[in-house]
Design a protein around this motif. Structure first.
Motif, PDB file in Angstrom:
ATOM      1  N   GLU A  64     -28.491  -3.245 -23.565  1.00  0.00           N
ATOM      2  CA  GLU A  64     -29.535  -3.692 -24.501  1.00  0.00           C
ATOM      3  C   GLU A  64     -30.190  -4.993 -24.022  1.00  0.00           C
ATOM      4  N   ALA A 103     -32.388  -4.312 -20.869  1.00  0.00           N
ATOM      5  CA  ALA A 103     -33.593  -3.567 -21.245  1.00  0.00           C
ATOM      6  C   ALA A 103     -34.584  -4.477 -21.961  1.00  0.00           C
ATOM      7  N   GLU A 104     -34.075  -5.334 -22.830  1.00  0.00           N
ATOM      8  CA  GLU A 104     -34.935  -6.272 -23.547  1.00  0.00           C
ATOM      9  C   GLU A 104     -35.591  -7.264 -22.587  1.00  0.00           C
ATOM     10  N   ASN A 153     -38.642  -3.362 -22.030  1.00  0.00           N
ATOM     11  CA  ASN A 153     -38.755  -1.964 -22.423  1.00  0.00           C
ATOM     12  C   ASN A 153     -37.426  -1.528 -23.031  1.00  0.00           C
ATOM     13  N   THR A 154     -37.406  -1.319 -24.335  1.00  0.00           N
ATOM     14  CA  THR A 154     -36.142  -0.977 -25.000  1.00  0.00           C
ATOM     15  C   THR A 154     -36.102   0.468 -25.477  1.00  0.00           C
ATOM     16  N   ASP A 155     -37.021   1.311 -24.985  1.00  0.00           N
ATOM     17  CA  ASP A 155     -36.950   2.704 -25.423  1.00  0.00           C
ATOM     18  C   ASP A 155     -35.730   3.397 -24.816  1.00  0.00           C
ATOM     19  N   ARG A 156     -35.379   4.527 -25.374  1.00  0.00           N
ATOM     20  CA  ARG A 156     -34.147   5.232 -25.013  1.00  0.00           C
ATOM     21  C   ARG A 156     -34.090   5.590 -23.523  1.00  0.00           C
ATOM     22  N   LYS A 157     -35.211   6.056 -22.974  1.00  0.00           N
ATOM     23  CA  LYS A 157     -35.253   6.470 -21.570  1.00  0.00           C
ATOM     24  C   LYS A 157     -34.983   5.280 -20.632  1.00  0.00           C
ATOM     25  N   HIS A 158     -35.544   4.123 -20.960  1.00  0.00           N
ATOM     26  CA  HIS A 158     -35.336   2.944 -20.116  1.00  0.00           C
ATOM     27  C   HIS A 158     -33.899   2.430 -20.236  1.00  0.00           C
ATOM     28  N   ARG A 159     -33.357   2.426 -21.443  1.00  0.00           N
ATOM     29  CA  ARG A 159     -31.965   2.007 -21.620  1.00  0.00           C
ATOM     30  C   ARG A 159     -31.024   2.914 -20.826  1.00  0.00           C
ATOM     31  N   LYS A 160     -31.330   4.215 -20.803  1.00  0.00           N
ATOM     32  CA  LYS A 160     -30.512   5.155 -20.031  1.00  0.00           C
ATOM     33  C   LYS A 160     -30.616   4.829 -18.534  1.00  0.00           C
TER      34      LYS A 160
END
Length: 155
Positions: A29, A32-33, A37-44
Motif C-alpha cells: 500500500e 503504491a501510494e 497509483n493505488t488501484d488494484r492492478k498497480h498494487r498487484k
C-alpha cells in the motif's frame, strides 16, 4: 544493488519508519501510494515485484527477512542509510551543486579579474570532484570494488 531500484529504497524507508517490522500488505500500500497509483492492478504489480525480485535480493544480502507475510529489517549498510537521508528524488547531487558554484565563481572571477574568486572557484571544483568520488564509491556495485581473482582451480 540496494539503491538500484526505487521500490527497494521505498521498502527500506517504510521499514525504517515502522521500527524495522511491517506486514507485506502495508508495504505494498505504501509503495503504491508513493508511486501515485493505488488501484488494484498497480498494487498487484507492486506485490509481484516485491515477492519475485526485491525481497529475495534483500534477503540474499542479509538486509531483511520475510516470514509469514511479515518483513523484518535486519540491518542496512551505513552508506545506504546516508544516501537515503541525503539524496531525495529529483534532487541534484552535492557534486553537481559544488561544480555549479565553481563555474559561477570562475565566470565572476574572469569578469572582474579577481584572483580570490578564481581561488574560490578552484576550491569548489576540488570539493566537487572529491564529493563525486565519495558518491561513486557508495553507489558502485560490490563486484567492481573487489574483483574476484582466479584461485588456480578454474573457479
Amino acid at each position: 544493488m540496494i539503491l538500484g531500484n526505487e521500490r527497494r529504497m521505498l521498502l527500506i524507508e517504510f521499514l525504517q519508519m515502522r521500527n524495522g517490522r511491517a506486514e507485506l500488505r502495508e508495504i505494498v500500500e505504501y509503495i503504491a501510494e508513493k508511486e501515485g497509483n493505488t488501484d488494484r492492478k498497480h498494487r498487484k504489480s507492486v506485490y509481484v515485484s516485491l515477492m519475485q525480485t526485491h525481497i529475495p535480493k534483500l534477503e540474499h544480502e542479509g538486509v531483511l527477512t520475510f516470514e509469514r507475510g511479515v518483513i523484518t529489517l535486519l540491518q542496512v549498510p551505513d552508506n545506504v542509510t546516508l544516501y537515503m537521508e541525503v539524496v531525495q528524488r529529483n534532487d541534484i547531487s552535492w557534486s553537481t551543486f559544488y561544480a555549479g558554484i565553481s563555474f559561477i565563481f570562475a565566470i565572476t572571477a574572469l569578469w572582474f579579474g579577481n584572483s580570490l574568486l578564481l581561488f574560490a572557484s578552484l576550491t569548489y571544483l576540488l570539493v566537487a570532484v572529491v564529493q563525486h568520488m565519495k558518491t561513486y564509491k557508495v553507489l558502485r556495485p560490490r563486484d567492481e570494488e573487489s574483483p574476484k581473482k582466479p584461485d588456480g582451480n578454474g573457479e
